[in-house]
Design a protein around this motif. Structure first.
Motif: not given
Length: 67
Positions: A6-8, A10-13, A35-36, A61-62
């Motif tokens: 996949g492609r981010v 929305g920033r994942v952090g 995403a987390y 949710t992934v």
């Protein structure tokens, strides 16, 4: 779902609920998922970064890791 790329979008952090668009071949298109990060404490993943799905929790949710 596990193993899909996949492609981010929305920033994942840590402390953030990000978003990724994942190409789902069975459905012939891309879908958005919350995403987390798969590894806590990992640096945040910026928008546009390619990721792989490590864990999936229905319905949308992934947990992802960078490629």
């Amino acid at each position: 779902m596990v193993g899909l790329i996949g492609r981010v979008t929305g920033r994942v952090g840590d402390g953030l609920v990000g978003e990724v668009m994942v190409l789902v071949p069975e459905r012939q298109g891309s879908e958005a998922f919350l995403a987390y990060p798969a590894v806590p404490g990992e640096p945040s993943l910026p928008v546009g970064r390619q990721v792989v799905v490590v864990e999936y929790q229905p319905p949308r949710t992934v947990y992802v890791a960078p490629l």
